[in-house]
Design a protein around this motif. Structure first.
Motif: not given
Lengths: 108, 332
Positions: B211-218
Motif C-alpha cells: 500500500n505504501l509503494c503502489d501509487k498511481h502517477i497522479t
C-alpha cells in the motif's frame, strides 16, 4: 585514495553556497541560542547533527551519552550522509529547511 | 540475463493494476505493478565470501571463510548473525557483542549498514567486472570502526530506526508527506515489515509495503531517486517534481499537453541532473540519443538500465524496499 575524501566534480560540482536551516526544539529538548543557521550546500546532515549536539552539550542541556534525534518537517530523520543541498531542494519550506530536534524518538 | 529478459516482457506477464488506478480513465501498461518481477528482485542473491580481518584474530588458528548468498535488496544486518556465529570465537576478547564497532569492508572501502547490499555492489563492482569479482570478497571487522564514514550499527534498533525513516523520507518525496505512515501505520505493521526484512520473508514484508509503494502517477508529487557511484563519497538525491497536466496547460488553451508526466524517462532525469556526464546527440537515423561523456555503467538492480525506460515504471517496479529507486553509476 581515502574513500571519505573521494570526489568527482563531474558527479557533484560543489561550491561554497549556503542555505538557511531553522532549528526547532521538540518536547523536553532545550532551545538553542541560535535557532537559524546558514549551512553550506556541500555539507552533509551529519554537520547539522554535530552542530546541534555540540551546542546542547556546551549549554549542559545534553550529556555526551544521551541520544539526540533530528527530523525534517516533523516527519522523518534523514540519513546523516545525505547532502544538505539535496535535503534543501527536496524538502524546503519558504526557502528554508525546517529541522526539529528531540532527545527522545519522535514521529514513529 | 534473466532480469533483463523480464524487463522487456514486463508489460505482458502477471501484472495487476495498482488499486488506486481504477478511478482514472486512461490506463496503460506503465500503471501496472509487475508482481513476478517484484518477487524475482526480492529473490536476487549475491554470492559473498567473508573473511575476518587478519590482524583481529585472537587465536593461533585462522578461521575459515564464510560463503553466503546475500539478498541484494536486504541489508548487511541480515547476514550479521551468520558472520558472528562463525567468527565470534576468534574475536578480540574485549569486543563482546560491541555492535557499534562492527563493520564490513571491500577493497579498503567501508560498507554501509543503511544502504541495500545490491546498491553497494552495483556502485563498487558494476557489471563488466562482476565475473572477475564474484564471489564478492569482504572483510569483517570487530574493531577500528571508521568513524564518520559509516553510521554505527547499534543492534536491531538501529536497523529499525534507519529503515523506517528511509521509508518515511521516500514517502515524503513521493506523496508530499509521510502522514500516511505516521498516522496509519500501527506497531504491529512495523514489526511485521521489520520481521520480513530480518527473516527475508516476502509475504510479511510486502503485505505491509504494497500500500505504501503502489501509487498511481497522479497521486505522486515527486520521484524518490538516489544515485550512487564509485567515484564520489556521497550520493545524489535529485528533486524531480511531477508536473500535473493542469500545471503545464493554461486554462483556455485548447492544445493538448505535449508531455504526459509518465513519459519522463530515466535518461531525461540523468541528463538534467548530471550535465557533465550525459549529452544529447543526434544519431545517424536523425534521432536524439543520450550519450555518455565518460566511460561508466548505469545500473538499476544489477541490470544495465535502458535510458528510455519511464521513470515512473522504474519507481513502481524497480525500487528497493525503502521505496527509493537506486541508480548506480559505476565508472570503469
Amino acid at each position: 585514495m581515502d574513500p571519505k575524501q573521494q570526489t568527482d566534480p563531474d558527479f557533484i560540482d560543489d561550491n561554497d553556497d549556503g542555505i538557511e536551516i531553522s532549528l526547532n526544539a521538540v518536547g523536553k529538548a532545550s532551545k538553542l541560542k541560535t535557532s537559524k543557521i546558514k549551512v553550506k550546500r556541500k555539507h552533509t546532515f551529519q554537520n547539522v547533527i554535530t552542530f546541534v549536539r555540540t551546542q546542547l552539550e556546551k549549554g549542559q542541556a545534553l550529556k555526551p551519552d544521551q541520544s539526540l534525534f533530528l527530523y525534517i518537517n516533523s516527519q522523518f530523520a534523514p540519513s546523516p550522509n545525505e547532502r544538505i543541498n539535496d535535503l534543501f531542494e527536496c524538502f524546503k519550506t519558504q526557502n528554508m529547511l525546517i529541522v526539529n530536534y528531540s532527545i527522545t524518538e519522535a514521529w514513529g | 540475463m534473466e532480469q533483463s529478459q523480464l524487463l522487456s516482457q514486463s508489460s505482458v506477464i502477471n501484472t495487476h493494476p495498482i488499486p488506486q488506478a481504477a478511478r482514472f480513465e486512461r490506463l496503460d501498461a506503465a500503471d501496472a505493478v509487475n508482481l513476478e518481477l517484484r518477487r524475482k528482485l526480492w529473490e536476487g542473491l549475491l554470492p559473498v565470501k567473508v573473511d575476518l580481518a587478519l590482524n583481529e584474530i585472537n587465536s593461533s588458528e585462522t578461521p575459515r571463510s564464510l560463503y553466503i548468498m546475500a539478498p541484494r535488496e536486504n541489508y548487511f544486518f541480515y547476514i550479521l548473525n551468520e558472520v558472528k556465529w562463525l567468527f565470534d570465537s576468534y574475536r578480540p576478547t574485549d569486543k563482546v557483542d560491541a555492535y557499534d564497532e562492527m563493520w564490513f569492508e571491500f577493497n579498503n572501502t567501508p560498507l554501509k549498514w543503511n544502504v541495500p547490499i545490491g546498491v553497494q555492489f552495483d556502485a563498487l563492482v558494476g557489471i563488466a567486472m562482476k565475473q572477475r569479482d564474484l564471489p564478492w570478497c569482504l572483510t569483517f571487522h570487530y574493531r577500528g570502526f571508521p568513524e564518520e564514514q559509516v553510521l554505527k550499527l547499534e543492534g536491531l534498533n538501529f536497523f529499525k530506526f534507519h529503515f523506517i525513516n528511509a521509508l518515511k523520507e521516500s514517502h515524503s518525496l513521493r506523496m508530499g508527506s509521510a502522514q500516511e505512515i505516521l498516522a496509519n501505520m500501527q506497531k504491529k505493521d512495523e514489526t511485521r515489515m521489520i520481521d520480513g526484512l530480518r527473516k527475508h520473508n516476502y509475504e510479511n514484508f510486502w503485505e505491509i509495503n504494497q500500500n505504501l509503494c503502489d501509487k498511481h502517477i497522479t497521486e505522486l508529487k515527486k520521484y524518490a531517486l538516489r544515485v550512487f557511484t564509485n567515484v564520489h563519497h556521497t550520493y545524489v538525491q535529485p528533486n524531480i517534481e511531477i508536473l500535473k497536466p493542469q500545471d503545464a496547460q493554461s486554462q483556455d488553451s485548447e492544445e493538448p499537453v505535449s508531455q504526459n508526466p509518465s513519459s519522463l524517462t530515466l535518461g531525461d532525469v540523468l541528463l538534467e541532473t548530471f550535465p557533465r556526464l550525459f549529452e544529447s546527440v543526434l544519431n545517424d537515423s536523425g534521432e536524439v540519443e543520450l550519450a555518455k561523456k565518460r566511460n561508466f555503467e548505469v545500473i538499476v538492480q544489477g541490470v544495465e538500465a535502458d535510458m528510455n525506460t519511464p521513470l515512473y515504471w522504474l519507481q513502481l517496479n524497480m525500487s528497493y524496499l525503502d521505496n527509493f529507486l537506486y541508480v548506480c553509476l559505476h565508472f570503469l
